[in-house]
Motif scaffolding. Structure first.
Motif, short mmCIF file in Angstrom:
data_model
loop_
_atom_site.label_atom_id
_atom_site.label_comp_id
_atom_site.label_asym_id
_atom_site.label_seq_id
_atom_site.Cartn_x
_atom_site.Cartn_y
_atom_site.Cartn_z
N GLY A 35 -19.57 41.65 4.08
CA GLY A 35 -20.61 40.99 3.31
C GLY A 35 -21.48 40.05 4.12
N SER A 36 -22.30 39.30 3.40
CA SER A 36 -23.28 38.41 4.01
C SER A 36 -23.10 36.99 3.52
CB SER A 36 -24.71 38.88 3.68
OG SER A 36 -24.95 40.16 4.19
N LEU A 37 -23.25 36.05 4.44
CA LEU A 37 -23.18 34.62 4.14
C LEU A 37 -24.51 34.01 4.55
CD1 LEU A 37 -21.58 32.04 3.40
CD2 LEU A 37 -20.70 32.04 5.75
N VAL A 38 -25.23 33.47 3.58
CA VAL A 38 -26.55 32.92 3.85
C VAL A 38 -26.55 31.43 3.56
CG1 VAL A 38 -29.02 33.05 3.37
CG2 VAL A 38 -27.60 35.13 3.22
N ALA A 44 -21.40 32.08 12.59
CA ALA A 44 -21.88 33.43 12.92
C ALA A 44 -21.14 33.97 14.14
CB ALA A 44 -23.39 33.41 13.17
N GLY A 45 -20.96 33.13 15.14
CA GLY A 45 -20.24 33.55 16.33
C GLY A 45 -18.78 33.84 16.05
N ARG A 46 -18.21 33.12 15.10
CA ARG A 46 -16.79 33.28 14.79
C ARG A 46 -16.52 34.52 13.95
NH1 ARG A 46 -12.39 29.74 14.05
NH2 ARG A 46 -13.24 28.58 15.82
N VAL A 47 -17.35 34.77 12.93
CA VAL A 47 -17.03 35.83 11.97
C VAL A 47 -17.89 37.08 12.11
CG1 VAL A 47 -16.16 34.12 10.34
CG2 VAL A 47 -18.51 34.97 10.11
N GLY A 48 -18.93 37.01 12.94
CA GLY A 48 -19.73 38.22 13.18
C GLY A 48 -18.88 39.39 13.65
N PRO A 49 -17.95 39.16 14.58
CA PRO A 49 -17.09 40.26 15.02
C PRO A 49 -16.19 40.80 13.91
CG PRO A 49 -17.11 38.51 16.66
CD PRO A 49 -17.80 37.97 15.44
N ASP A 50 -16.01 40.03 12.84
CA ASP A 50 -15.20 40.50 11.70
C ASP A 50 -16.02 41.33 10.73
OD1 ASP A 50 -13.12 39.00 12.77
OD2 ASP A 50 -13.52 37.26 11.48
N GLY A 51 -17.33 41.46 10.99
CA GLY A 51 -18.18 42.26 10.12
C GLY A 51 -18.98 41.47 9.11
N VAL A 52 -18.91 40.14 9.16
CA VAL A 52 -19.66 39.30 8.22
C VAL A 52 -21.02 38.94 8.83
CG1 VAL A 52 -19.71 37.14 6.91
CG2 VAL A 52 -17.54 38.33 7.28
N GLY A 53 -22.08 39.23 8.11
CA GLY A 53 -23.41 38.84 8.55
C GLY A 53 -23.71 37.42 8.13
N VAL A 54 -24.13 36.58 9.05
CA VAL A 54 -24.41 35.17 8.75
C VAL A 54 -25.86 34.87 9.08
CG1 VAL A 54 -23.81 32.77 9.22
CG2 VAL A 54 -22.02 34.54 9.25
N THR A 55 -26.55 34.26 8.13
CA THR A 55 -27.96 33.94 8.28
C THR A 55 -28.21 32.49 7.89
OG1 THR A 55 -28.59 36.20 7.69
CG2 THR A 55 -30.32 34.54 7.62
N LEU A 56 -29.08 31.83 8.65
CA LEU A 56 -29.57 30.50 8.29
C LEU A 56 -31.06 30.63 7.99
CD1 LEU A 56 -29.21 27.38 8.13
CD2 LEU A 56 -29.84 27.33 10.56
N VAL A 57 -31.46 30.25 6.78
CA VAL A 57 -32.87 30.28 6.37
C VAL A 57 -33.38 28.85 6.34
CG1 VAL A 57 -34.49 30.88 4.54
CG2 VAL A 57 -32.55 32.38 5.02
N ASN A 58 -34.44 28.58 7.09
CA ASN A 58 -34.99 27.23 7.20
C ASN A 58 -36.38 27.15 6.57
OD1 ASN A 58 -32.82 26.29 8.94
ND2 ASN A 58 -33.76 27.49 10.57
N PRO A 59 -36.47 26.82 5.29
CA PRO A 59 -37.79 26.67 4.68
C PRO A 59 -38.37 25.28 4.97
CG PRO A 59 -36.10 26.36 3.02
CD PRO A 59 -35.38 26.67 4.31
N SER A 60 -39.69 25.22 5.06
CA SER A 60 -40.35 23.92 5.05
C SER A 60 -40.47 23.48 3.60
CB SER A 60 -41.70 24.00 5.77
OG SER A 60 -42.48 25.06 5.28
N PRO A 120 -24.80 46.46 7.74
CA PRO A 120 -24.02 46.30 8.97
C PRO A 120 -24.37 47.43 9.95
CG PRO A 120 -22.62 46.12 7.03
CD PRO A 120 -23.95 46.63 6.56
N PRO A 121 -24.38 47.15 11.25
CA PRO A 121 -23.92 45.89 11.85
C PRO A 121 -25.03 44.88 12.10
CG PRO A 121 -24.27 47.49 13.58
CD PRO A 121 -24.61 48.19 12.27
N THR A 122 -26.22 45.09 11.51
CA THR A 122 -27.33 44.19 11.78
C THR A 122 -27.26 42.95 10.90
OG1 THR A 122 -28.80 45.25 10.18
CG2 THR A 122 -28.82 46.11 12.43
N THR A 123 -27.89 41.88 11.38
CA THR A 123 -28.04 40.67 10.57
C THR A 123 -29.26 39.91 11.07
OG1 THR A 123 -26.88 38.73 9.69
CG2 THR A 123 -26.66 39.14 12.04
N VAL A 124 -29.80 39.08 10.21
CA VAL A 124 -30.84 38.13 10.61
C VAL A 124 -30.11 36.82 10.89
CG1 VAL A 124 -32.92 36.90 9.92
CG2 VAL A 124 -32.56 39.25 9.15
N THR A 125 -30.08 36.40 12.12
CA THR A 125 -29.30 35.21 12.47
C THR A 125 -29.95 33.93 11.97
OG1 THR A 125 -28.51 36.33 14.45
CG2 THR A 125 -28.23 33.94 14.36
N GLU A 126 -31.25 33.81 12.17
CA GLU A 126 -31.96 32.61 11.72
C GLU A 126 -33.38 32.99 11.34
OE1 GLU A 126 -32.42 27.91 12.96
OE2 GLU A 126 -31.86 29.37 14.49
#
Length: 251
Positions: free
Chosen positions: A140-143, A175-191, A233-239
């Motif tokens: 899954g994905s964690l945003v 992201a570095g910790r769980v990306g290898p487990d298959g979890v996509g992690v994204t940080l969204v930075n809105p103004s 998977p396996p792609t993700t938007v990191t930030e």
């Protein structure tokens, strides 16, 4: 995330801070794309209203009143999600508050520092800790919903900014910790976003304090969040930095 399957196999998205603003818009966006949603926030009546909107899109929506500063309550939220739907495909760490603007550091009530930190830092950690096992099982994905102020200093709201700087470091490290487990992690930075944000300690929320013509709408952020959550998977938007196209004209 596959939105074409039948109701019993629908993807499931959990959103904190879902009673208004970015969280509510994100819940509606997930629902419109065919995902069942679990909505968490402290305001039960507001949650129920958003849940009704989501159900109108033809999906199932669970409203679970939750204070993210309570680790046990967050664990119970995830347990309730899995008990009802059997899975979790996306989690959006969105709950957050800010202190009063332009208050000198030595005059800012300790209560505000502690409340902002408890919600934006502890709440993000508790939510992340609770959802990771389920997200690993679904790839899954964690945003995380960060902020422009998580990358730039803020003289008006230093405690809020610091909490978002922490969140950025945490999100990228997770992201570095769980990306290898298959979890996509994204940080969204809105103004700046015109929402009810800021109403807890401030005289005016962002609805009143910000200029509609110079800020984002909650639906803009919701679109970015759901876009990130739906990468296969396996792609993700990191930030993802989300700004108006004229953002740099202001410097």
């Amino acid at each position: 995330m596959d939105s074409s399957s039948n109701t019993s196999a629908r993807d499931v998205a959990l959103i904190t801070g879902a009673s208004s603003g970015i969280g509510a818009a994100t819940a509606r966006r997930f629902a419109a794309s065919g995902a069942n949603v679990v909505l968490a926030a402290r305001d039960e009546a507001a949650l129920m209203s958003v849940a009704d909107d989501c159900r109108a899109a033809g999906v199932d929506a669970a409203a679970v009143p939750t204070d993210v500063t309570d680790a046990d309550a967050v664990t119970a939220l995830v347990d309730a999600t899995v008990e009802r739907f059997g899975r979790l495909d996306a989690a959006v760490v969105n709950a957050g508050i800010g202190e009063r603007r332009d208050v000198p550091i030595d005059e800012l009530p300790i209560e505000q520092f502690e409340r902002v930190t408890a919600t934006n830092v502890h709440g993000a950690y508790y939510t992340t800790r609770a959802v990771l096992s389920e997200l690993r099982s679904t790839d899954g994905s964690l945003v995380f919903v960060g902020s422009y102020k998580g990358k730039h200093p803020s003289t008006s709201t230093p405690v809020y900014a610091a909490s978002k700087w922490w969140l950025r470091g945490f999100a990228l490290s997770v992201a570095g910790r769980v990306g290898p487990d298959g979890v996509g992690v994204t940080l969204v930075n809105p103004s700046g976003v015109t929402t009810e944000f800021g109403s807890e300690f401030r005289d005016r929320s962002n609805w009143d304090a910000l200029d509609d013509d110079a800020t984002l709408d909650p639906s803009d952020v919701a679109a970015a969040v759901t876009y990130a959550a739906r990468r296969d998977p396996p792609t993700t938007v990191t930030e993802l930095d989300l700004n108006r196209r004229d953002i740099y004209e202001r410097f």
